[in-house]
Design a protein around this motif. Structure first.
Motif, PDB file in Angstrom:
ATOM      1  N   ASP A  24       0.809  -1.213   0.000  1.00 29.47           N
ATOM      2  CA  ASP A  24       0.000   0.000   0.000  1.00 29.47           C
ATOM      3  C   ASP A  24       0.849   1.273   0.000  1.00 29.47           C
ATOM      4  N   SER A  25       2.161   1.128   0.205  1.00 33.26           N
ATOM      5  CA  SER A  25       3.028   2.293   0.336  1.00 33.26           C
ATOM      6  C   SER A  25       3.356   2.892  -1.029  1.00 33.26           C
ATOM      7  N   ASN A  26       3.397   4.220  -1.084  1.00 34.19           N
ATOM      8  CA  ASN A  26       3.780   4.923  -2.324  1.00 34.19           C
ATOM      9  C   ASN A  26       5.279   4.872  -2.573  1.00 34.19           C
ATOM     10  N   TYR A  27       6.049   4.452  -1.572  1.00 35.63           N
ATOM     11  CA  TYR A  27       7.504   4.513  -1.672  1.00 35.63           C
ATOM     12  C   TYR A  27       8.135   3.143  -1.888  1.00 35.63           C
ATOM     13  N   LEU A  28       7.304   2.089  -2.008  1.00 35.01           N
ATOM     14  CA  LEU A  28       7.852   0.742  -2.107  1.00 35.01           C
ATOM     15  C   LEU A  28       7.294  -0.004  -3.313  1.00 35.01           C
ATOM     16  N   THR A  29       8.096  -0.936  -3.815  1.00 38.30           N
ATOM     17  CA  THR A  29       7.665  -1.888  -4.836  1.00 38.30           C
ATOM     18  C   THR A  29       8.015  -3.272  -4.290  1.00 38.30           C
ATOM     19  N   PRO A  30       7.491  -4.350  -4.916  1.00 40.90           N
ATOM     20  CA  PRO A  30       7.868  -5.682  -4.428  1.00 40.90           C
ATOM     21  C   PRO A  30       9.373  -5.914  -4.387  1.00 40.90           C
ATOM     22  N   LEU A  31      10.120  -5.280  -5.307  1.00 39.98           N
ATOM     23  CA  LEU A  31      11.564  -5.489  -5.334  1.00 39.98           C
ATOM     24  C   LEU A  31      12.297  -4.712  -4.253  1.00 39.98           C
ATOM     25  N   THR A  32      11.717  -3.618  -3.760  1.00 39.97           N
ATOM     26  CA  THR A  32      12.413  -2.793  -2.764  1.00 39.97           C
ATOM     27  C   THR A  32      11.744  -2.838  -1.389  1.00 39.97           C
ATOM     28  N   SER A  33      10.722  -3.672  -1.228  1.00 40.71           N
ATOM     29  CA  SER A  33      10.042  -3.816   0.064  1.00 40.71           C
ATOM     30  C   SER A  33      11.007  -4.368   1.112  1.00 40.71           C
ATOM     31  N   GLY A  34      10.791  -3.969   2.340  1.00 40.24           N
ATOM     32  CA  GLY A  34      11.593  -4.503   3.438  1.00 40.24           C
ATOM     33  C   GLY A  34      11.434  -6.004   3.585  1.00 40.24           C
ATOM     34  N   LEU A  35      10.256  -6.540   3.206  1.00 39.61           N
ATOM     35  CA  LEU A  35      10.026  -7.985   3.289  1.00 39.61           C
ATOM     36  C   LEU A  35      10.963  -8.723   2.338  1.00 39.61           C
ATOM     37  N   THR A  36      11.074  -8.234   1.100  1.00 38.78           N
ATOM     38  CA  THR A  36      12.015  -8.819   0.142  1.00 38.78           C
ATOM     39  C   THR A  36      13.443  -8.702   0.660  1.00 38.78           C
ATOM     40  N   TYR A  37      13.739  -7.567   1.263  1.00 37.57           N
ATOM     41  CA  TYR A  37      15.080  -7.269   1.786  1.00 37.57           C
ATOM     42  C   TYR A  37      15.509  -8.301   2.835  1.00 37.57           C
ATOM     43  N   ILE A  38      14.621  -8.573   3.826  1.00 38.77           N
ATOM     44  CA  ILE A  38      15.047  -9.490   4.891  1.00 38.77           C
ATOM     45  C   ILE A  38      15.031 -10.948   4.429  1.00 38.77           C
ATOM     46  N   VAL A  39      14.124 -11.306   3.492  1.00 33.36           N
ATOM     47  CA  VAL A  39      14.138 -12.671   2.957  1.00 33.36           C
ATOM     48  C   VAL A  39      15.499 -12.954   2.315  1.00 33.36           C
ATOM     49  N   GLU A  40      15.996 -11.998   1.531  1.00 30.17           N
ATOM     50  CA  GLU A  40      17.267 -12.191   0.840  1.00 30.17           C
ATOM     51  C   GLU A  40      18.451 -12.062   1.795  1.00 30.17           C
ATOM     52  N   ARG A  41      18.407 -11.097   2.708  1.00 30.11           N
ATOM     53  CA  ARG A  41      19.523 -10.864   3.630  1.00 30.11           C
ATOM     54  C   ARG A  41      19.713 -12.011   4.624  1.00 30.11           C
ATOM     55  N   PHE A  42      18.612 -12.657   5.046  1.00 33.19           N
ATOM     56  CA  PHE A  42      18.700 -13.727   6.038  1.00 33.19           C
ATOM     57  C   PHE A  42      18.754 -15.108   5.396  1.00 33.19           C
ATOM     58  N   LYS A  43      18.947 -15.146   4.082  1.00 32.93           N
ATOM     59  CA  LYS A  43      18.938 -16.411   3.356  1.00 32.93           C
ATOM     60  C   LYS A  43      20.003 -17.386   3.873  1.00 32.93           C
ATOM     61  N   ASP A  44      21.150 -16.890   4.264  1.00 32.78           N
ATOM     62  CA  ASP A  44      22.241 -17.761   4.709  1.00 32.78           C
ATOM     63  C   ASP A  44      22.395 -17.795   6.228  1.00 32.78           C
ATOM     64  N   TYR A  45      21.405 -17.290   6.943  1.00 33.85           N
ATOM     65  CA  TYR A  45      21.468 -17.299   8.411  1.00 33.85           C
ATOM     66  C   TYR A  45      20.681 -18.509   8.935  1.00 33.85           C
ATOM     67  N   PRO A  46      21.323 -19.485   9.582  1.00 35.38           N
ATOM     68  CA  PRO A  46      20.632 -20.711   9.992  1.00 35.38           C
ATOM     69  C   PRO A  46      19.538 -20.494  11.029  1.00 35.38           C
ATOM     70  N   GLY A  47      19.544 -19.332  11.704  1.00 36.97           N
ATOM     71  CA  GLY A  47      18.529 -19.053  12.711  1.00 36.97           C
ATOM     72  C   GLY A  47      17.299 -18.357  12.159  1.00 36.97           C
ATOM     73  N   ALA A  48      17.208 -18.245  10.819  1.00 33.78           N
ATOM     74  CA  ALA A  48      16.044 -17.615  10.192  1.00 33.78           C
ATOM     75  C   ALA A  48      15.470 -18.554   9.143  1.00 33.78           C
ATOM     76  N   ALA A  49      14.144 -18.717   9.147  1.00 34.89           N
ATOM     77  CA  ALA A  49      13.478 -19.577   8.169  1.00 34.89           C
ATOM     78  C   ALA A  49      12.442 -18.764   7.415  1.00 34.89           C
ATOM     79  N   ASN A  50      12.448 -18.904   6.093  1.00 33.00           N
ATOM     80  CA  ASN A  50      11.471 -18.227   5.245  1.00 33.00           C
ATOM     81  C   ASN A  50      10.592 -19.280   4.584  1.00 33.00           C
ATOM     82  N   VAL A  51       9.279 -19.102   4.670  1.00 33.85           N
ATOM     83  CA  VAL A  51       8.355 -20.050   4.033  1.00 33.85           C
ATOM     84  C   VAL A  51       7.342 -19.266   3.207  1.00 33.85           C
ATOM     85  N   HIS A  52       7.292 -19.573   1.916  1.00 33.64           N
ATOM     86  CA  HIS A  52       6.264 -18.995   1.053  1.00 33.64           C
ATOM     87  C   HIS A  52       5.074 -19.941   1.051  1.00 33.64           C
ATOM     88  N   LEU A  53       3.951 -19.486   1.597  1.00 31.84           N
ATOM     89  CA  LEU A  53       2.763 -20.329   1.684  1.00 31.84           C
ATOM     90  C   LEU A  53       2.019 -20.331   0.362  1.00 31.84           C
TER      91      LEU A  53
END
Length: 463
Positions: A418-447
């Motif tokens: 809903d934000s005027n300043y974000l797109t799917p590619l620059t959303s914080g959600l995309t950011y942390i999914v990619e940044r925490f990809k190699d961190y064993p204490g973080a799990a990402n699940v796409h439902l």
């Protein structure tokens, strides 16, 4: 020596990344006076970008503080890298352009108090008066980029320094299905037991693109595991037992499909500090997260409380200021939590009493993002709802609040920004999914799958 390029920054670039002033290397930056006025207008609003506006203003002030005259500011003040990391390395120059002094002339867009037009006119003026330099307008507004090109500006760019993936389809799903039966792909395995868990060590070539905390399953529905570690030669998997995870039950809720089972496992597993659940509306993100949260807080007593927070952009027209305490003000924004609590207790004799009991017993607290900053959250389960509307810096602020004994659960749907300043590619959600990809204490699940209703499923696919 004069830099060959001059970048004119739009307001939304500074709001999106207040540190962007240090990202243009040896090239110069100009900020129109109109942008400063917009930042000043935004910084005092009760909006989720007001903090970013204040941050951007402080960054500009820090760079320009060395100037003693207005002429120096107009000409440009050297940007020093020591503003970030203590290394005295000169970058380009930062200047403030007095675009309010420009008079209308042929080629300019109408000066009808449209701030986008004023910024574009500033870029057009600089392009006309600096023929030896490449003038580049940087904005995240697609329509503004089109207007600028149509008005005769030769170079217009999006700000993509923080963009971690080039296509949203490249974002990791957090789970991978192998063809056929898993064990048919394995020729050599070393299995061992640690407590109640079974682990398998297999050759890296079987899953060459896997990463820590990715879930693995097969087409035969006979195998399910989570990647524990990856090295150059081997992969260590924790056997989850497909049948057992499909029979998980939290607060009366059981997984409908394997992705929901993985999501429940990620939320319940004490070795996972950050569980990221993303997927379409109606895929069960909030229901699964909330059911697991109630189980862990009320039944297992692993945490003392549940803190729920989210961004608060209005979907339609803003309804103005809301009365009451912080939690009362947040209630309309967090009605999704109440809806899911009601769904979990709809078969009870007195559903409303059951919902009230759950909120009180689990000590569910609704907190605004404005009051999360500066806190250290201890022994709590933190649900970050609608994370797709948060900037990378906002999500960093929340996640770094995680104190001893706390766990973060991040929920979001990139199709509902809903934000005027974000797109799917620059959303914080995309950011942390990619940044925490190699961190064993973080799990990402796409439902996957939509279970809300047939209407919701059809709308998600066709609208």
């Amino acid at each position: 020596m004069t830099a060959s390029k001059l970048y004119i920054l739009d307001t939304n670039v500074l709001l999106h990344d207040p540190k962007c002033l240090y990202e243009f290397k040896e090239q110069d930056i100009a900020i129109p006076m109109t942008v400063l006025e917009e930042l000043d207008d935004i910084k005092d609003r009760k909006k989720n970008v007001s903090s970013e506006a204040r941050h951007a203003i402080r960054a500009i002030d820090h760079i320009l503080s060395g100037a003693s005259t207005s002429a120096q500011i107009t000409k440009g003040v050297p940007i020093k890298q020591n503003a970030l990391n203590g290394v005295d390395t000169r970058l380009g120059k930062l200047s403030i352009f007095p675009d309010h002094e420009l008079t209308m002339r042929q080629g300019f867009l109408p000066n009808d108090h449209n701030k986008d037009n004023l910024i574009i006119n500033c870029a057009l003026h600089l392009q006309a008066t600096n023929p030896h330099r490449e003038i580049i307008l940087v904005t995240k507004d697609i329509n503004m980029r089109l207007k600028a090109l149509g008005a005769g500006l030769l170079k217009v760019e999006d700000y993509r320094t923080d963009q971690l993936v080039s296509d949203i389809e490249l974002l990791p799903a957090g789970h991978y299905q192998m063809e056929g039966n898993f064990w048919e792909h394995v020729t050599d395995v070393k299995s061992y037991q640690e407590g109640k868990y079974t682990f398998h060590q297999i050759d890296r070539s079987i899953l060459p693109n896997t990463y820590p905390a990715e879930y693995i399953y097969d087409e035969s529905d006979g195998f399910a595991a989570r990647v524990i570690s990856v090295d150059e030669e081997t992969i260590t998997l924790q056997d989850l037992n497909h049948e057992r995870i499909m029979q998980q039950n939290c607060w009366g809720i059981e997984p409908i499909n394997i992705q929901q089972a993985f999501a429940m496992q990620a939320v319940l597993d004490p070795s996972i500090d950050l569980a990221i659940l993303n997927g379409a509306a109606g895929s069960g993100k909030t229901l699964v997260a909330l059911a697991c949260a109630l189980e862990m807080v009320i039944e297992d007593k692993q945490f003392n409380k549940i803190i729920v927070t989210r961004s608060t952009p209005p979907v339609a027209e803003d309804i103005g200021f809301l009365p009451g305490t912080e939690e009362e003000k947040m209630t309309p924004w967090l009605s999704a939590i109440h809806d899911n609590l009601e769904a979990m207790h709809e078969q009870d004799e007195r559903p409303q009493s059951s919902v009230k009991y759950a909120i009180e017993k689990a000590n569910i607290q609704f907190k605004s993002l404005n009051f999360i900053r500066g806190r250290s959250i201890q022994d709590a389960l933190v649900l970050i709802d609608e994370a797709q509307n948060l900037t990378p810096s906002q999500l960093k602020t929340i996640i770094t609040r995680c104190g001893k004994g706390s766990k973060m659960i991040c929920l979001g749907n990139l199709a509902q920004i809903d934000s005027n300043y974000l797109t799917p590619l620059t959303s914080g959600l995309t950011y942390i999914v990619e940044r925490f990809k190699d961190y064993p204490g973080a799990a990402n699940v796409h439902l996957e799958g939509i279970f809300r209703s047939e209407l919701a499923e059809y709308a998600e696919e066709h609208l």
